[in-house]
Design an enzyme around this catalytic site. Structure first.
Site, PDB file in Angstrom:
ATOM      1  N   ASP A  74       0.705  -1.222   0.087  1.00 42.70           N
ATOM      2  CA  ASP A  74      -0.035  -0.008  -0.090  1.00 42.70           C
ATOM      3  C   ASP A  74       1.042   1.167  -0.065  1.00 42.70           C
ATOM      4  O   ASP A  74       0.494   2.263  -0.301  1.00 42.70           O
ATOM      5  CB  ASP A  74      -0.759   0.184   1.215  1.00 42.70           C
ATOM      6  CG  ASP A  74      -2.156  -0.573   1.142  1.00 42.70           C
ATOM      7  OD1 ASP A  74      -2.709  -0.603  -0.163  1.00 42.70           O
ATOM      8  OD2 ASP A  74      -2.801  -1.212   2.097  1.00 42.70           O
TER       9      ASP A  74
HETATM   10  C1  GLC Z   1      -0.836   2.542   5.947  1.00 32.50           C
HETATM   11  C2  GLC Z   1      -0.166   1.263   6.371  1.00 32.50           C
HETATM   12  C3  GLC Z   1      -0.183  -0.153   5.629  1.00 32.50           C
HETATM   13  C4  GLC Z   1      -1.751  -0.350   5.594  1.00 32.50           C
HETATM   14  C5  GLC Z   1      -2.484   0.941   5.010  1.00 32.50           C
HETATM   15  C6  GLC Z   1      -4.025   0.906   4.875  1.00 32.50           C
HETATM   16  O1  GLC Z   1      -0.326   2.826   4.730  1.00 32.50           O
HETATM   17  O2  GLC Z   1       1.275   1.545   6.342  1.00 32.50           O
HETATM   18  O3  GLC Z   1       0.310  -1.078   6.354  1.00 32.50           O
HETATM   19  O4  GLC Z   1      -1.816  -1.337   4.579  1.00 32.50           O
HETATM   20  O5  GLC Z   1      -2.077   2.044   5.855  1.00 32.50           O
HETATM   21  O6  GLC Z   1      -4.478   1.963   4.350  1.00 32.50           O
HETATM   22  C1  GLC Z   2      -1.686  -3.909   5.345  1.00 32.86           C
HETATM   23  C2  GLC Z   2      -3.114  -4.051   4.296  1.00 32.86           C
HETATM   24  C3  GLC Z   2      -2.559  -4.925   3.369  1.00 32.86           C
HETATM   25  C4  GLC Z   2      -1.485  -4.457   2.487  1.00 32.86           C
HETATM   26  C5  GLC Z   2      -0.322  -4.300   3.465  1.00 32.86           C
HETATM   27  C6  GLC Z   2       1.069  -3.929   2.954  1.00 32.86           C
HETATM   28  O1  GLC Z   2      -1.447  -5.083   5.697  1.00 32.86           O
HETATM   29  O2  GLC Z   2      -4.141  -4.374   5.091  1.00 32.86           O
HETATM   30  O3  GLC Z   2      -3.907  -4.715   2.262  1.00 32.86           O
HETATM   31  O4  GLC Z   2      -1.159  -5.431   1.470  1.00 32.86           O
HETATM   32  O5  GLC Z   2      -0.659  -3.608   4.742  1.00 32.86           O
HETATM   33  O6  GLC Z   2       1.009  -2.628   2.467  1.00 32.86           O
END
Ligand code: GLC
Ligand code: GLC
Length: 836
Positions: A499
């Site tokens: 993300d």
């Molecule tokens: C933040 C976190 C990530 C998560 C995302 C969800 O970016 O670092 O882990 O997946 O929020 O919106």
């Molecule tokens: C968080 C989110 C997932 C994403 C991950 C890496 O766990 O829930 O959707 O893939 O972060 O950013």
């Protein structure tokens, strides 16, 4: 250091001191009514949706830690001697009074928690659980007098009600301070019920109830009346005084508190039941008498009658235990490694069920107001629970598919109460649609129920747009093919699995969301990760099409997979590992040419899972998969797990986005993002390296980390999202436990790839890749209605298998389905080649 121990025979983790480094929590509830409960009885409950139907308040990140919960106070009303002076009071769950307790123990089990302790010769133990199929939580309190003289005690309960929408409840005080309403029914001298009915007068037809099995000495429903001015939960005025005030809330902060007096002879034990629940009345029958503003309680009456009866409560608890035994029975293993057994047989399976229920919506780290059910997350979660509850997996698949868009893209999240795509987050995470294919493939491999592909499912929940699920899958692949970049690799969009790799955002405004504030059109930045995922999904689609007799279509997918694989070989290979991406200017990310972020874990895992670079290399040397895995070992692996990338980003990069916003070693900036580790375990298994695969497995296995509780800090019975990486000063410290794709993927890695019991479209395949020094292992797997008793015996080195099914040798490693009447099959597996 340890804070407790595993009681495997009871499937419990027993915490023996209350001051764990963080609240160590558990989840109650299976279907609609859920509770989070910590080892000191903190937490909250909600109905279906942690944001929109929250029953009790919880203040996250508060001090003291973990404030707010299901509180009980015991007060010594007697005059008797030294054990506890009259007027002394304490909480048997330690919080909120935090008195020094004897024999404190919290037993977290599957769907229930028991917290008990002794203070001044009074033992109190409470069992908390949600009965199957009911919308209420039971607190079963047992009080025993171990003194040598009678004890006169007061028991006070307390919960703080949330005014339903947890977001509004925590922010909109100009309105909320005027809304609160309750009704109290203490007229019946056999029990006392407090009803929380804020907004029931207008558009809500639901209310909360908090009932007690005993006649009440008093009650409170106004928080300030119970606590007294400027007092905290640790010293409520009513408890100090030994008397409730009978307050009726009007606005401000509604609570529910019962006061019960108990007289116990020496050695005597008494039980008190509390019920905290949710109830809806039919629209036309909200009030009684009709035309009044009073809740019609006739509909909830039978529920109260039923569960204010100790025998029924015990029966409900037994049913809950049986439910979990049945679920666990689907896969049980007996290996030489205790951590493997414990996680596979109990805790990892359990965590998979919790992530099924919650996705990422509600934990102590996810406040339950921001994120609903993630499309990518929920599809992956399914890999870990489909074998336990295939029917509900099917329903989940259809819900998810209904939030897919006509373009083949998907809403990134949906709200569990409405099942609608979440507009605030929208779509454009270009990996999303492929996870649906993997989820459906997993469902088909488990169940063989091909009919699901013909289910008609709408796009974006729009009536009239229904098409067979199969078409949704077709569009998922098409979505990527319609969005290829300059190297023929998939465009990344807002982000892929990571993300925080935001290559089209260029955010310089503080506070802006990196995921939604996309500024570029995004016609250049490409993801090698999505390329790998596409290949994996296209191969699954080819297999699905072939099973359906669609030969030509299958060949089409295979050709698309080959083309993408070629693009990865040409533009996605860096010499010793797979590249991560190309940025908006077409520059490499995750290459030896980069200054920071030279190598990333995700493409190494997913490309090898997709079979890219597996086999022998073109030049006769090691294939790319082998080289990539050696690079992972060399550059990314640490004693606490495998980090996301190296070197960590030491400054903010406008062209990379959120990934470089975290300090080095945390979260997506080179943390050990546990979700990705099992991809490498699987890749190692695919490459035949059983020792290395299981070694990686143990590094992040929470049970194996129990001894380093002071470093790890999170619960030793469930996976956490992240363990701080080697660049972090707190290397080895876990954060954000419970709701993580780590649960499902580790379960898949250990059960399907390392232990090698793998559902395929055609049957159960047995292909273990276990440590060389394991003499073997045993397993029971219920698959498509048949119980397979599998016993693996090592006869030599390597991973070759020879299967004997019911005494007869078979050629393949896929067990043929037995005749219809046969429900049990014996499978003997000879592993390795003698002298080989
Ligand atoms: C933040 C976190 C990530 C998560 C995302 C969800 O970016 O670092 O882990 O997946 O929020 O919106
Ligand atoms: C968080 C989110 C997932 C994403 C991950 C890496 O766990 O829930 O959707 O893939 O972060 O950013």
């Amino acid at each position: 250091m340890r804070y407790g121990f595993f009681d495997d025979s009871k499937c419990e983790y027993v915490i023996i001191r209350p001051d764990t480094p963080l609240p160590w929590i558990n989840y109650l509830g299976n279907e609609a009514f859920f509770g989070l409960i910590s080892n000191t009885a903190g937490g909250y409950v909600f109905y279906r949706d942690a944001r929109l139907r929250r029953l009790t308040r919880y203040r996250y990140n508060n001090v003291p830690l973990d404030t707010g919960g299901r509180y009980l106070y015991i007060r010594d009303d007697g005059s008797s001697g030294k054990d506890a002076p009259a007027g002394d009071y304490w909480s048997p769950s330690w919080q909120p009074t935090r008195h020094a307790l004897e024999n404190y123990a919290c037993r977290h089990g599957l769907g229930y928690t028991v917290i008990g302790s002794t203070y001044g010769g009074i033992e109190a133990q409470t069992r908390y659980f949600v009965p199957l199929g009911e919308d209420l939580e039971i607190w079963q309190l047992t009080v025993t007098n171990h003194r040598d003289r009678p004890a006169r005690l007061s028991v006070f309960s307390c919960v703080e009600f949330c005014l339903w929408d947890a977001w509004d409840d925590a922010t909109n005080f100009q309105r909320n301070f005027n809304l609160g309403e309750v009704e109290v029914d203490a007229s019946d001298d056999s029990r006392g019920v407090i009803y929380h009915k804020t907004e029931y007068r207008e558009r809500r037809n639901h209310f909360a109830f908090f009932a007690c099995s005993e006649p009440l000495a008093g009650f409170d429903t106004q928080r300030d009346a119970f606590l007294g001015p400027y007092a905290g939960w640790d010293s409520p005025e009513a408890v100090v005084r030994g008397r409730s005030s009978g307050s009726l809330v009007h606005g401000w902060a509604p609570i529910g508190s019962h006061h019960v007096r108990l007289a116990l002879e020496p050695g005597e034990t008494r039980q008190i039941l509390f019920l905290l629940g949710y109830h809806e009345n039919p629209d036309g029958q909200k009030f009684d008498p009709p035309g009044s503003q009073q809740i019609n309680k006739h509909t909830v009456g039978p529920v109260l009658d039923r569960y204010l009866d100790a025998e029924n409560v015990d029966a409900a608890f037994a049913a809950l235990r049986a439910y979990w035994d049945d679920l666990r029975e689907v896969l049980q293993v007996e290996t030489p490694d205790v951590h493997t057994n414990r996680m596979v047989n109990i805790w990892n399976a359990y965590q998979c069920m919790v992530t099924f229920n919650m996705s990422r919506s509600a934990s102590y780290f996810e406040s339950g107001i921001g994120r609903g059910m993630g499309f990518r997350d929920s599809n992956q979660d399914l890999l870990g629970f489909v074998h336990m509850i295939p029917e509900r997996a099917r329903e989940r698949i259809l819900d998810l598919a209904a939030t897919q868009l006509e373009s083949g893209g998907a809403y990134h999240q949906y709200q569990p109460l409405t099942k609608r795509g979440n507009d605030a987050v929208g779509s454009g995470f270009n990996d999303d649609p492929h996870w649906l294919i993997l989820a459906v493939a997993a469902y088909l491999k488990e169940t063989g129920n091909w009919g699901i592909l013909d289910e008609r499912v709408p796009y974006d929940n729009r009536p009239g747009s229904e098409q067979p699920l199969y078409e949704h899958l077709q569009r998922s692949l098409r979505y990527t093919l319609d969005r290829l970049g300059p190297h023929g690799l998939p465009l990344i969009g807002r982000a892929d699995w990571n993300d925080c790799l935001n290559l089209n955002t260029f955010s310089s405004t503080p506070g802006e969301s990196f995921q939604t504030a996309v500024t570029k059109e995004g016609k250049t930045a490409e993801s090698v990760f999505i390329a790998g995922l596409f290949v994996l999904a296209a191969k699954e689609m080819a297999a699905i099409a072939r099973w359906r007799g669609l030969q030509q279509e299958a060949e089409g997918y295979e050709a698309q997979a080959r083309t993408m694989e070629e693009a990865v070989h040409q533009h996605g290979w860096d010499g010793d590992w797979f590249l991560r991406a190309y940025d908006d200017r077409g520059q490499k990310i995750g290459s030896h040419e980069c200054v920071e972020g030279k190598i990333f874990i995700e493409p190494q895992g997913i490309c090898i899972l997709a079979g890219i670079g597996v086999g022998s290399g073109a030049d006769g040397g090691p294939a790319n998969a082998e080289r990539a895995l050696a690079s992972v070992d060399q550059h990314l692996a640490t004693a606490h797990g495998i980090v996301l990338h190296q070197p960590a980003y030491t400054r903010y990069y406008l062209n990379l986005g959120e990934i470089s916003s975290y300090p080095p070693g945390y979260k997506e900036n080179a943390g050990i993002f546990c979700h990705t580790n099992p991809w490498i375990m699987i890749a190692e298994a695919i490459s035949g390296h059983g020792d290395q695969a299981h070694n990686y497995y143990l590094r992040i296995n929470p049970s194996a980390r129990e001894e380093i509780g002071d470093v790890h800090r999170c619960e030793p019975y469930v996976y956490a999202q992240m363990i701080a990486g080697r660049d972090a000063p707190t290397h080895g410290e876990a954060k954000n436990s419970w709701l993580t794709g780590t649960a499902a993927w580790n379960y898949v890695a250990i059960s399907q790839w390392i232990l090698g019991m793998r559902p395929t479209f055609g049957g159960l395949q047995i292909a273990p890749v276990v440590p060389q020094d394991w003499p073997g292992f045993k397993a029971t797997r219920i698959y498509r209605g048949v119980t397979y008793h599998i016993s693996v015996e090592r006869v030599g080195v390597g991973n070759a298998v020879a299967l004997c099914v019911d005494g007869r040798a078979i050629e393949s490693n896929v067990i043929p389905a037995p005749p219809k009447e046969q429900k049990t099959v014996l499978v003997q597996v000879a592993l390795g080649r003698a002298g080989g």
